[in-house]
Enzyme design. Structure first.
Site, PDB file in Angstrom:
ATOM      1  N   LEU A 102     -34.276   3.183 -13.643  1.00  0.00           N
ATOM      2  CA  LEU A 102     -33.091   2.369 -13.895  1.00  0.00           C
ATOM      3  C   LEU A 102     -32.256   2.863 -15.075  1.00  0.00           C
ATOM      4  O   LEU A 102     -31.338   2.183 -15.520  1.00  0.00           O
ATOM      5  CB  LEU A 102     -33.500   0.909 -14.128  1.00  0.00           C
ATOM      6  CG  LEU A 102     -34.232   0.256 -12.948  1.00  0.00           C
ATOM      7  CD1 LEU A 102     -34.562  -1.194 -13.251  1.00  0.00           C
ATOM      8  CD2 LEU A 102     -33.395   0.354 -11.674  1.00  0.00           C
ATOM      9  N   CYS A 103     -32.562   4.063 -15.591  1.00  0.00           N
ATOM     10  CA  CYS A 103     -31.726   4.667 -16.636  1.00  0.00           C
ATOM     11  C   CYS A 103     -30.460   5.256 -16.018  1.00  0.00           C
ATOM     12  O   CYS A 103     -30.498   5.800 -14.911  1.00  0.00           O
ATOM     13  CB  CYS A 103     -32.498   5.771 -17.365  1.00  0.00           C
ATOM     14  SG  CYS A 103     -33.640   5.167 -18.611  1.00  0.00           S
ATOM     15  N   HIS A 104     -29.362   5.152 -16.753  1.00  0.00           N
ATOM     16  CA  HIS A 104     -28.112   5.740 -16.272  1.00  0.00           C
ATOM     17  C   HIS A 104     -28.121   7.256 -16.478  1.00  0.00           C
ATOM     18  O   HIS A 104     -28.718   7.762 -17.426  1.00  0.00           O
ATOM     19  CB  HIS A 104     -26.919   5.130 -17.019  1.00  0.00           C
ATOM     20  CG  HIS A 104     -26.713   3.683 -16.726  1.00  0.00           C
ATOM     21  ND1 HIS A 104     -27.424   2.696 -17.368  1.00  0.00           N
ATOM     22  CD2 HIS A 104     -25.880   3.062 -15.855  1.00  0.00           C
ATOM     23  CE1 HIS A 104     -27.043   1.511 -16.904  1.00  0.00           C
ATOM     24  NE2 HIS A 104     -26.108   1.707 -15.988  1.00  0.00           N
TER      25      HIS A 104
ATOM     26  N   MET B 285     -33.669   6.057 -24.652  1.00  0.00           N
ATOM     27  CA  MET B 285     -34.664   6.547 -23.700  1.00  0.00           C
ATOM     28  C   MET B 285     -34.682   8.069 -23.646  1.00  0.00           C
ATOM     29  O   MET B 285     -35.738   8.671 -23.427  1.00  0.00           O
ATOM     30  CB  MET B 285     -34.395   5.980 -22.305  1.00  0.00           C
ATOM     31  CG  MET B 285     -34.607   4.471 -22.205  1.00  0.00           C
ATOM     32  SD  MET B 285     -36.210   3.923 -22.839  1.00  0.00           S
ATOM     33  CE  MET B 285     -37.338   4.868 -21.832  1.00  0.00           C
ATOM     34  N   GLU B 286     -33.538   8.688 -23.857  1.00  0.00           N
ATOM     35  CA  GLU B 286     -33.494  10.148 -23.872  1.00  0.00           C
ATOM     36  C   GLU B 286     -34.290  10.701 -25.060  1.00  0.00           C
ATOM     37  O   GLU B 286     -35.034  11.686 -24.924  1.00  0.00           O
ATOM     38  CB  GLU B 286     -32.038  10.616 -23.936  1.00  0.00           C
ATOM     39  CG  GLU B 286     -31.294  10.560 -22.616  1.00  0.00           C
ATOM     40  CD  GLU B 286     -30.985   9.146 -22.142  1.00  0.00           C
ATOM     41  OE1 GLU B 286     -30.691   8.948 -20.956  1.00  0.00           O
ATOM     42  OE2 GLU B 286     -31.037   8.219 -22.978  1.00  0.00           O
TER      43      GLU B 286
ATOM     44  N   ASP C 250     -51.050  19.905 -22.886  1.00  0.00           N
ATOM     45  CA  ASP C 250     -51.271  20.866 -21.812  1.00  0.00           C
ATOM     46  C   ASP C 250     -51.555  22.271 -22.350  1.00  0.00           C
ATOM     47  O   ASP C 250     -52.428  22.984 -21.830  1.00  0.00           O
ATOM     48  CB  ASP C 250     -50.043  20.912 -20.900  1.00  0.00           C
ATOM     49  CG  ASP C 250     -50.187  21.949 -19.800  1.00  0.00           C
ATOM     50  OD1 ASP C 250     -51.058  21.772 -18.933  1.00  0.00           O
ATOM     51  OD2 ASP C 250     -49.429  22.953 -19.827  1.00  0.00           O
TER      52      ASP C 250
END
Length: 243
Positions: A159-161, A197-198, A212
Protein backbone atom coordinates in the site's frame (compact mmCIF):
# COMPACT_ATOMS: atom_id res chain seq x y z
CA UNK A 1 -34.21 15.23 75.54
CA UNK A 2 -34.40 11.40 75.69
CA UNK A 3 -37.38 11.46 73.37
CA UNK A 4 -35.41 13.54 70.81
CA UNK A 5 -32.40 11.18 71.07
CA UNK A 6 -34.58 8.12 70.51
CA UNK A 7 -36.19 9.76 67.54
CA UNK A 8 -32.77 10.61 66.05
CA UNK A 9 -31.61 7.02 66.53
CA UNK A 10 -34.64 5.74 64.63
CA UNK A 11 -34.02 8.06 61.67
CA UNK A 12 -31.60 5.72 59.77
CA UNK A 13 -34.09 2.85 59.98
CA UNK A 14 -36.90 5.12 58.87
CA UNK A 15 -34.87 6.40 55.89
CA UNK A 16 -33.97 2.85 54.88
CA UNK A 17 -37.61 1.78 54.96
CA UNK A 18 -38.49 4.80 52.82
CA UNK A 19 -35.90 3.89 50.18
CA UNK A 20 -36.99 0.24 50.05
CA UNK A 21 -40.62 1.30 49.69
CA UNK A 22 -39.79 3.71 46.84
CA UNK A 23 -37.46 1.28 45.00
CA UNK A 24 -38.58 -2.29 45.78
CA UNK A 25 -36.61 -3.90 42.92
CA UNK A 26 -32.85 -3.23 42.78
CA UNK A 27 -32.73 -3.58 39.01
CA UNK A 28 -34.87 -0.46 38.65
CA UNK A 29 -32.00 1.57 40.07
CA UNK A 30 -30.10 1.09 36.79
CA UNK A 31 -32.88 2.24 34.45
CA UNK A 32 -34.03 5.77 33.69
CA UNK A 33 -37.34 5.21 35.52
CA UNK A 34 -35.45 3.76 38.49
CA UNK A 35 -33.34 6.90 38.74
CA UNK A 36 -36.51 9.00 38.70
CA UNK A 37 -38.04 6.92 41.53
CA UNK A 38 -34.86 7.26 43.52
CA UNK A 39 -34.93 11.03 43.12
CA UNK A 40 -38.53 11.07 44.34
CA UNK A 41 -37.54 9.05 47.39
CA UNK A 42 -34.76 11.52 48.17
CA UNK A 43 -37.23 14.40 47.98
CA UNK A 44 -39.56 12.64 50.41
CA UNK A 45 -36.68 12.01 52.79
CA UNK A 46 -35.70 15.67 52.60
CA UNK A 47 -39.21 16.68 53.64
CA UNK A 48 -39.15 14.16 56.49
CA UNK A 49 -35.82 15.50 57.75
CA UNK A 50 -37.12 19.06 57.59
CA UNK A 51 -40.17 18.11 59.68
CA UNK A 52 -37.93 16.41 62.28
CA UNK A 53 -35.08 18.91 62.53
CA UNK A 54 -36.98 22.06 61.66
CA UNK A 55 -34.75 22.95 58.69
CA UNK A 56 -34.03 21.57 55.20
CA UNK A 57 -31.09 19.14 54.74
CA UNK A 58 -27.73 20.26 53.28
CA UNK A 59 -27.66 21.16 49.58
CA UNK A 60 -25.49 18.14 48.69
CA UNK A 61 -28.13 15.62 49.87
CA UNK A 62 -30.98 17.55 48.33
CA UNK A 63 -29.43 17.45 44.86
CA UNK A 64 -27.90 13.96 45.01
CA UNK A 65 -30.90 12.31 43.43
CA UNK A 66 -30.80 14.55 40.40
CA UNK A 67 -27.05 13.99 39.92
CA UNK A 68 -27.34 10.20 39.64
CA UNK A 69 -28.84 10.14 36.16
CA UNK A 70 -27.29 13.34 34.85
CA UNK A 71 -23.71 12.40 35.67
CA UNK A 72 -23.89 9.10 33.78
CA UNK A 73 -24.30 10.59 30.30
CA UNK A 74 -21.07 12.65 30.07
CA UNK A 75 -18.98 9.58 30.95
CA UNK A 76 -20.57 7.55 28.17
CA UNK A 77 -20.29 10.28 25.57
CA UNK A 78 -16.66 11.08 26.42
CA UNK A 79 -15.78 7.39 26.09
CA UNK A 80 -17.29 7.28 22.61
CA UNK A 81 -15.32 10.36 21.59
CA UNK A 82 -12.08 8.78 22.78
CA UNK A 83 -12.75 5.57 20.91
CA UNK A 84 -13.45 7.29 17.58
CA UNK A 85 -10.56 9.80 17.73
CA UNK A 86 -8.00 7.33 16.35
CA UNK A 87 -8.18 6.11 12.76
CA UNK A 88 -6.01 3.95 10.50
CA UNK A 89 -5.71 5.59 7.10
CA UNK A 90 -5.01 2.31 5.29
CA UNK A 91 -8.27 0.78 6.53
CA UNK A 92 -11.67 1.46 4.92
CA UNK A 93 -15.02 1.93 6.64
CA UNK A 94 -15.72 -1.81 6.66
CA UNK A 95 -12.17 -2.78 7.63
CA UNK A 96 -10.82 -3.60 4.18
CA UNK A 97 -7.30 -2.60 3.14
CA UNK A 98 -7.07 0.47 0.94
CA UNK A 99 -4.49 2.74 -0.59
CA UNK A 100 -4.71 6.31 0.68
CA UNK A 101 -5.74 8.93 -1.89
CA UNK A 102 -3.10 11.67 -1.62
CA UNK A 103 -4.35 13.76 -4.55
CA UNK A 104 -5.86 16.51 -2.32
CA UNK A 105 -2.53 17.03 -0.53
CA UNK A 106 -0.06 19.76 -1.43
CA UNK A 107 3.44 18.86 -2.57
CA UNK A 108 6.27 19.63 -0.17
CA UNK A 109 9.85 18.64 0.51
CA UNK A 110 9.99 15.40 2.49
CA UNK A 111 12.91 13.67 4.16
CA UNK A 112 13.38 10.74 6.53
CA UNK A 113 16.27 9.05 8.34
CA UNK A 114 16.15 5.49 9.70
CA UNK A 115 18.57 3.34 11.70
CA UNK A 116 19.38 -0.34 12.05
CA UNK A 117 21.99 -2.41 13.90
CA UNK A 118 23.47 -5.78 12.98
CA UNK A 119 25.26 -7.58 15.82
CA UNK A 120 27.98 -9.78 14.29
CA UNK A 121 30.01 -11.19 17.14
CA UNK A 122 33.76 -10.80 17.48
CA UNK A 123 34.87 -13.48 14.99
CA UNK A 124 32.64 -12.26 12.15
CA UNK A 125 33.33 -8.65 13.02
CA UNK A 126 37.07 -9.21 12.61
CA UNK A 127 36.51 -10.90 9.23
CA UNK A 128 34.32 -8.02 7.98
CA UNK A 129 36.76 -5.39 9.20
CA UNK A 130 39.63 -7.20 7.42
CA UNK A 131 37.46 -7.68 4.30
CA UNK A 132 38.05 -11.43 4.47
CA UNK A 133 34.49 -12.69 3.91
CA UNK A 134 34.17 -15.24 1.10
CA UNK A 135 31.42 -13.25 -0.69
CA UNK A 136 33.47 -10.07 -0.83
CA UNK A 137 33.15 -6.52 0.52
CA UNK A 138 30.26 -6.77 2.97
CA UNK A 139 29.76 -3.07 3.65
CA UNK A 140 29.84 -1.97 0.01
CA UNK A 141 27.41 -4.65 -1.17
CA UNK A 142 25.02 -3.87 1.71
CA UNK A 143 25.18 -0.16 0.88
CA UNK A 144 24.19 -0.76 -2.76
CA UNK A 145 21.46 -3.18 -1.69
CA UNK A 146 19.96 -0.56 0.65
CA UNK A 147 19.88 2.12 -2.02
CA UNK A 148 18.29 -0.28 -4.53
CA UNK A 149 15.68 -1.38 -1.98
CA UNK A 150 14.63 2.20 -1.22
CA UNK A 151 13.77 2.68 -4.90
CA UNK A 152 11.70 -0.54 -4.86
CA UNK A 153 9.72 0.16 -1.68
CA UNK A 154 6.31 0.39 -3.39
CA UNK A 155 6.91 -3.06 -4.95
CA UNK A 156 7.74 -4.57 -1.54
CA UNK A 157 5.13 -2.81 0.66
CA UNK A 158 1.72 -3.22 -1.06
CA UNK A 159 0.00 0.00 0.00
CA UNK A 160 3.01 2.34 -0.36
CA UNK A 161 2.80 4.92 -3.13
CA UNK A 162 5.22 4.77 -6.03
CA UNK A 163 7.05 8.05 -5.48
CA UNK A 164 9.92 9.81 -7.21
CA UNK A 165 12.92 9.90 -4.89
CA UNK A 166 15.34 12.79 -5.21
CA UNK A 167 17.97 11.39 -2.84
CA UNK A 168 18.90 8.11 -1.14
CA UNK A 169 21.95 7.56 1.05
CA UNK A 170 22.98 4.51 3.09
CA UNK A 171 25.96 4.51 5.46
CA UNK A 172 27.40 1.57 7.42
CA UNK A 173 29.73 1.94 10.39
CA UNK A 174 31.61 -0.76 12.33
CA UNK A 175 31.37 -0.56 16.13
CA UNK A 176 34.23 -2.10 18.11
CA UNK A 177 32.36 -1.77 21.42
CA UNK A 178 29.72 -4.43 20.71
CA UNK A 179 31.09 -5.95 17.45
CA UNK A 180 28.21 -4.63 15.37
CA UNK A 181 27.41 -2.66 12.23
CA UNK A 182 25.28 0.47 12.52
CA UNK A 183 23.30 1.27 9.38
CA UNK A 184 21.75 4.65 8.66
CA UNK A 185 19.55 5.33 5.66
CA UNK A 186 18.21 8.64 4.38
CA UNK A 187 15.59 9.28 1.71
CA UNK A 188 14.22 12.51 0.26
CA UNK A 189 11.53 13.55 -2.17
CA UNK A 190 9.30 16.44 -3.20
CA UNK A 191 5.76 15.19 -3.34
CA UNK A 192 2.45 14.49 -1.57
CA UNK A 193 3.48 11.62 0.70
CA UNK A 194 6.36 10.91 3.05
CA UNK A 195 9.50 8.84 2.55
CA UNK A 196 9.67 7.12 5.96
CA UNK A 197 9.08 3.68 4.47
CA UNK A 198 11.79 4.22 1.87
CA UNK A 199 14.36 5.04 4.56
CA UNK A 200 13.30 2.10 6.74
CA UNK A 201 13.28 -0.29 3.78
CA UNK A 202 16.80 0.83 2.88
CA UNK A 203 18.27 -0.01 6.31
CA UNK A 204 16.24 -3.24 6.60
CA UNK A 205 17.48 -4.66 3.30
CA UNK A 206 21.02 -3.43 3.99
CA UNK A 207 20.89 -5.33 7.29
CA UNK A 208 19.60 -8.47 5.58
CA UNK A 209 22.41 -8.16 3.05
CA UNK A 210 25.00 -8.01 5.83
CA UNK A 211 23.50 -11.21 7.22
CA UNK A 212 23.55 -12.89 3.81
CA UNK A 213 27.18 -11.92 3.23
CA UNK A 214 28.23 -13.26 6.64
CA UNK A 215 25.92 -16.22 7.31
CA UNK A 216 28.54 -18.76 6.17
CA UNK A 217 30.72 -17.69 9.08
CA UNK A 218 27.96 -17.54 11.73
CA UNK A 219 24.23 -18.09 12.17
CA UNK A 220 24.16 -16.09 15.42
CA UNK A 221 24.01 -12.70 13.69
CA UNK A 222 21.15 -10.52 14.95
CA UNK A 223 19.41 -7.70 13.09
CA UNK A 224 17.87 -5.30 15.61
CA UNK A 225 16.69 -1.75 16.40
CA UNK A 226 15.11 -0.95 13.03
CA UNK A 227 13.48 2.42 13.65
CA UNK A 228 12.64 5.81 12.21
CA UNK A 229 15.07 8.41 13.56
CA UNK A 230 13.75 11.60 11.98
CA UNK A 231 11.24 12.84 9.43
CA UNK A 232 10.40 16.27 8.05
CA UNK A 233 7.83 17.82 5.73
CA UNK A 234 4.17 17.14 5.17
CA UNK A 235 1.16 18.03 7.30
CA UNK A 236 2.61 16.56 10.51
CA UNK A 237 5.86 18.54 10.16
CA UNK A 238 9.07 17.48 11.87
CA UNK A 239 9.41 14.47 14.15
CA UNK A 240 12.45 12.95 15.89
CA UNK A 241 12.90 9.76 17.90
CA UNK A 242 12.79 10.40 21.65
CA UNK A 243 11.42 13.93 21.39
Amino acid sequence: MNLLQNKNQDLPKMFLRRIVAACPQSKRMFSSSGSHDYASAIQELNKEMESVFGEPPPEGLASSGDNIHVNEEPRLSSQKIGESSFELTHTGNSGEAQMVDVSPKESSKRAAIANCKVILGKRVFDLVMANQMAKGDVLTVAKIAGITAAKQTSNLIPLCHNISLTHVQVDLRLNHEDFSVTIEGEAASTGKTGVEMEAMTAVSVAGLTVYDMCKAASKDIVITDIRLKHKSGGKSGNWSWGQ
